[in-house]
Design a protein around this motif. Structure first.
Motif, PDB file in Angstrom:
ATOM      1  N   PHE A  11     -56.407  75.575 -11.692  1.00  0.00           N
ATOM      2  CA  PHE A  11     -57.131  75.295 -10.457  1.00  0.00           C
ATOM      3  C   PHE A  11     -58.166  76.384 -10.206  1.00  0.00           C
ATOM      4  CE2 PHE A  11     -53.138  72.958  -9.544  1.00  0.00           C
ATOM      5  CZ  PHE A  11     -53.692  71.719  -9.300  1.00  0.00           C
ATOM      6  N   ASN A  12     -59.296  75.995  -9.654  1.00  0.00           N
ATOM      7  CA  ASN A  12     -60.375  76.923  -9.305  1.00  0.00           C
ATOM      8  C   ASN A  12     -60.759  77.836 -10.469  1.00  0.00           C
ATOM      9  OD1 ASN A  12     -60.072  75.927  -6.603  1.00  0.00           O
ATOM     10  ND2 ASN A  12     -58.356  77.353  -6.367  1.00  0.00           N
ATOM     11  N   ALA A  21     -51.749  76.623 -13.226  1.00  0.00           N
ATOM     12  CA  ALA A  21     -50.582  75.946 -12.668  1.00  0.00           C
ATOM     13  C   ALA A  21     -49.691  75.389 -13.773  1.00  0.00           C
ATOM     14  CB  ALA A  21     -51.014  74.833 -11.722  1.00  0.00           C
ATOM     15  N   GLY A  40     -39.087  78.151  -8.898  1.00  0.00           N
ATOM     16  CA  GLY A  40     -39.526  78.769  -7.648  1.00  0.00           C
ATOM     17  C   GLY A  40     -40.789  78.125  -7.097  1.00  0.00           C
ATOM     18  N   GLY A  42     -44.419  77.431  -6.398  1.00  0.00           N
ATOM     19  CA  GLY A  42     -45.628  77.699  -7.178  1.00  0.00           C
ATOM     20  C   GLY A  42     -45.404  77.705  -8.677  1.00  0.00           C
ATOM     21  N   GLY A  44     -45.238  75.243 -10.569  1.00  0.00           N
ATOM     22  CA  GLY A  44     -46.041  74.201 -11.212  1.00  0.00           C
ATOM     23  C   GLY A  44     -45.337  72.858 -11.268  1.00  0.00           C
ATOM     24  N   LYS A  45     -44.235  72.710 -10.535  1.00  0.00           N
ATOM     25  CA  LYS A  45     -43.452  71.470 -10.581  1.00  0.00           C
ATOM     26  C   LYS A  45     -44.267  70.272 -10.082  1.00  0.00           C
ATOM     27  CE  LYS A  45     -40.292  73.133  -7.792  1.00  0.00           C
ATOM     28  NZ  LYS A  45     -40.892  74.426  -7.412  1.00  0.00           N
ATOM     29  N   SER A  46     -44.854  70.432  -8.895  1.00  0.00           N
ATOM     30  CA  SER A  46     -45.640  69.321  -8.343  1.00  0.00           C
ATOM     31  C   SER A  46     -46.847  69.024  -9.224  1.00  0.00           C
ATOM     32  CB  SER A  46     -46.110  69.650  -6.925  1.00  0.00           C
ATOM     33  OG  SER A  46     -45.001  69.793  -6.072  1.00  0.00           O
ATOM     34  N   THR A  47     -47.467  70.092  -9.738  1.00  0.00           N
ATOM     35  CA  THR A  47     -48.626  69.908 -10.605  1.00  0.00           C
ATOM     36  C   THR A  47     -48.247  69.098 -11.838  1.00  0.00           C
ATOM     37  OG1 THR A  47     -49.422  72.053  -9.856  1.00  0.00           O
ATOM     38  CG2 THR A  47     -50.511  71.108 -11.768  1.00  0.00           C
TER      39      THR A  47
HETATM   40  N1  LIG Z   1     -54.900  71.270  -5.471  1.00  0.00           N
HETATM   41  C1  LIG Z   1     -54.713  72.582  -5.747  1.00  0.00           C
HETATM   42  N2  LIG Z   1     -55.751  73.452  -5.647  1.00  0.00           N
HETATM   43  C2  LIG Z   1     -55.575  74.767  -5.925  1.00  0.00           C
HETATM   44  N3  LIG Z   1     -54.410  75.306  -6.301  1.00  0.00           N
HETATM   45  C3  LIG Z   1     -53.335  74.504  -6.415  1.00  0.00           C
HETATM   46  C4  LIG Z   1     -53.433  73.098  -6.123  1.00  0.00           C
HETATM   47  N4  LIG Z   1     -52.223  72.539  -6.308  1.00  0.00           N
HETATM   48  C5  LIG Z   1     -51.410  73.541  -6.685  1.00  0.00           C
HETATM   49  N5  LIG Z   1     -52.070  74.721  -6.740  1.00  0.00           N
HETATM   50  C6  LIG Z   1     -51.504  76.012  -7.155  1.00  0.00           C
HETATM   51  O1  LIG Z   1     -50.867  75.839  -8.393  1.00  0.00           O
HETATM   52  C7  LIG Z   1     -49.634  76.509  -8.415  1.00  0.00           C
HETATM   53  C8  LIG Z   1     -48.520  75.521  -8.693  1.00  0.00           C
HETATM   54  O2  LIG Z   1     -48.349  74.679  -7.574  1.00  0.00           O
HETATM   55  P1  LIG Z   1     -47.280  73.538  -7.468  1.00  0.00           P
HETATM   56  O3  LIG Z   1     -47.313  72.726  -8.692  1.00  0.00           O
HETATM   57  O4  LIG Z   1     -47.494  72.827  -6.182  1.00  0.00           O
HETATM   58  O5  LIG Z   1     -45.910  74.364  -7.411  1.00  0.00           O
HETATM   59  P2  LIG Z   1     -44.453  73.880  -7.058  1.00  0.00           P
HETATM   60  O6  LIG Z   1     -44.472  72.431  -6.783  1.00  0.00           O
HETATM   61  O7  LIG Z   1     -43.628  74.252  -8.231  1.00  0.00           O
HETATM   62  O8  LIG Z   1     -44.036  74.688  -5.860  1.00  0.00           O
HETATM   63  C9  LIG Z   1     -49.489  77.199  -7.080  1.00  0.00           C
HETATM   64  O9  LIG Z   1     -49.891  78.543  -7.227  1.00  0.00           O
HETATM   65  C10 LIG Z   1     -50.434  76.467  -6.189  1.00  0.00           C
HETATM   66  O10 LIG Z   1     -50.954  77.317  -5.201  1.00  0.00           O
END
Ligand SMILES: Nc1ncnc2c1ncn2[C@@H]1O[C@H](COP(=O)(O)OP(=O)(O)O)[C@@H](O)[C@H]1O
Ligand SMILES: [Mg+2]
Lengths: 266, 301
Positions: A11-12, A21, A40, A42, A44-47
């Motif tokens: 990201f970014n 991520a 934990g 962040g 990357g689970k949701s990603t």
């Molecule tokens: N749309 C996004 N834009 C920027 N950073 C993101 C975005 N989605 C997730 N992140 C970053 O990517 C990392 C992994 O996020 P995420 O997959 O949501 O973690 P988890 O679900 O494991 O808590 C985090 O540091 C989060 O801040």
């Protein structure tokens, strides 16, 4: 079934907020696998789940569902293969629409939507049958707006919707996290039932370690965009929360102390 | 003051209200169903008027002229849709851009700032010279349009469009092509708006480049009035659509009455805008300033 070949998501990129991520993550699921995902904040689970679903494109790597390369398919086309439930109960359903309208929308997932009536009487019968399995008294409220329901009721309906048309893959992202403990455990029971009876290949993110151990046949732990533990079969059955915490420390070299996971392993 | 004068103006007000009510149904589709503010309508309304007037002046049959006017409006909607979805321009700006494009296009269509369409010379469907007859024609148009839209939004395709406006994330997760549906929404909406323009040109016997100015505000006013009046009784979709037309009628009855009371007509647009602003603000103000903590999340457990 699902084959993920070293995907990365940054990201970014190129800014001070750059965040890796997903970092060359690979994962293969067999048909019928029910995998719980922990890690934990962040990690990357949701990603990972969003990348599989196509919410955004990955920067590297490939994703196959049943040998079909879906890496470049837009989200709405991948939906043909995927059922999803989100953490926020508001996201999974259309709140201004009726229960039966929501279910009818889900019933056409991956199919064409023509100019015939959205809902037939036979559909209503089918919806009632499905809803009565939830045991939440929703079967007689087909024409209630979903927006009037509680979070738990909505998540249960979203689960039903996600499992319609036997998707190849069910993706659950902390779908009980926004619910009170009692409702959460009820929705989790429903989840288990639906996954079992439909033999759905499932990825379920949870922050509750004992749920992660109790449910499913396989458990993966993520850290910094990678899978650091992958446990299945007998080994998974014998897991304990303490054991998991120890393994996390060993593999990642860090303690989980300040992490949300610790607070939620009751 | 002559109250019979006011009463005499009422059938005309109702007829105009119905024409703008049809236009407001177009606004309803984007604003309420798709949750997008589309300012294309100020232009596509005039496109409908201009195309209908020019074609009829050139000797075309009224039905063909109206059909082509509607198609022209749909084209305008398509353009806004492409600006918004393919090019990623925010909906409001996309609509403004098309509106500006249409200003030039409309001038080119007419070749001048206005085109007369006198009812004594042309075979129009309706004219303000015979309001009773015009009312019958308009009632038929309203009934047919409401019936078609009611049916359409009850189909698989139609509900997918509603889901797109209600919850885009959910819609995509259910395999719905949300971008395509938005474009189709813009197309249907502006087609209806142009059709109402075609009716207005015939009714008023002219098309003028300035006739669409502030159309969006009148449309929103009709949507809001209709909602205020009808949502008390029923949530059913067919009544909501009907409510929009009734909203247009109420708007024009109030408009006529205000003129009758001797208000400076220069102020009318300002007053309409203020009324719409107030009504648009009500839901926000209610939530922010008047809700009691316990009531904020009313949920049926
Ligand atoms: N749309 C996004 N834009 C920027 N950073 C993101 C975005 N989605 C997730 N992140 C970053 O990517 C990392 C992994 O996020 P995420 O997959 O949501 O973690 P988890 O679900 O494991 O808590 C985090 O540091 C989060 O801040
Ligand atoms: Mg997450």
């Amino acid at each position: 079934m699902l084959e993920i070949k070293s995907i990365s998501k940054i990201f970014n990129a190129g800014t001070v907020n750059e965040k890796v991520a997903l970092n060359g993550l690979s994962l293969t699921l067999n048909t019928g696998d029910f995998v719980t995902v922990i890690g934990g904040n962040g990690a990357g689970k949701s990603t990972l789940l969003n990348s599989i679903a196509g919410t955004y494109p990955v920067d590297e790597g490939k994703i196959f569902i049943d040998n079909i390369d879906v890496t470049n398919l837009p989200e709405y086309k991948r939906a043909k293969y995927i059922g999803r439930v989100f953490q926020d109960p508001m996201v999974g359903t259309a709140t201004d629409m009726w229960i039966e309208e929501n279910m009818a929308l889900a019933m056409r997932r991956g199919k064409s939507r023509g100019l015939s009536w959205a809902i037939k009487n036979s559909d209503r019968k089918y919806f009632k049958e499905l809803l009565s399995q939830l045991d939440l008294g929703l079967e007689n409220r087909l024409s209630t707006k979903v927006g009037l329901l509680s979070g738990g009721q909505r998540q249960a309906i979203t689960l039903l919707m996600a499992s319609m048309n036997s998707p190849k893959l069910l993706l659950l992202d902390e779908h009980t996290a926004a619910l009170d403990p009692k409702t959460a455990s009820k929705v989790l029971d429903i989840t288990d039932k639906i996954v079992e009876s439909n033999h759905l290949t499932t990825l379920m993110i949870t922050h509750n370690m004992s749920d992660a151990i109790r449910l499913g046949n396989r458990l993966i732990m993520m850290n910094e965009g990678k899978i650091i533990l992958d446990i299945s079969g007998e080994e998974k059955k014998n897991l304990t929360v303490e054991h998991l915490l120890q393994m996390f420390e060993k593999v990642s070299g860090a303690k989980l102390e300040n992490d949300r996971m610790l607070l939620n392993n009751e | 003051m002559d109250i019979t004068g006011l009463l005499g103006a009422m059938p005309g007000a109702v007829a105009q209200g119905m024409i703008w009510g049809i236009m407001a149904i177009g606004v309803y589709i984007t604003f309420k169903i798709l949750d997008l503010a589309d300012l294309t309508v100020d232009g596509s309304m005039v496109t409908g008027m201009a195309v209908c007037a020019m074609l009829m002046a050139a000797g075309w049959n009224v039905w063909t002229a109206m059909l082509i006017a509607t198609l022209a409006g749909m084209g305008a909607g398509l353009l806004t849709g492409i600006f918004h979805t393919v090019m990623g321009i925010p909906a409001i700006l996309a609509g403004i851009l098309t509106q500006l494009i249409l200003w030039s296009v409309n001038l080119k269509i007419m070749g001048k700032a206005n085109q007369a369409l006198p009812a004594r010379k042309f075979d129009v469907l309706l004219t303000q010279l015979r309001t009773n007859e015009a009312l019958i024609v308009l009632v038929i148009f309203c009934v047919v349009i409401v019936a078609i839209l009611y049916a359409f939004f009850g189909t698989k395709f139609g509900t997918a469009i509603r889901a797109t406006g209600c919850n885009e994330k959910m819609a995509r997760a259910q395999g719905i092509n949300t971008n395509r549906n938005k474009v189709i929404g813009f197309i249907i909406s502006n087609g209806i708006v142009a059709l109402s323009g075609a009716l207005l040109a015939q009714y008023s016997g002219k098309a003028d480049i300035n006739d669409g100015r502030g159309a969006i505000v009148i449309g929103l006013a009709a949507v809001i009035i209709g909602e205020a009046v009808f949502s008390r009784f029923s949530q059913s979709f067919i009544l909501r659509l009907t409510g929009v037309i009734v909203g247009g009628i109420i708007y024009y009855i109030v408009y006529q009455t205000v003129i009758f009371l001797g208000l400076d007509t220069d102020l009318l647009k300002m007053l309409s805008a203020i009324v719409v602003a107030i009504f648009l603000a009500i839901p926000y103000m209610k939530k922010t300033y008047f809700s009691k903590p316990g009531k904020r999340n009313k949920e049926v457990q």
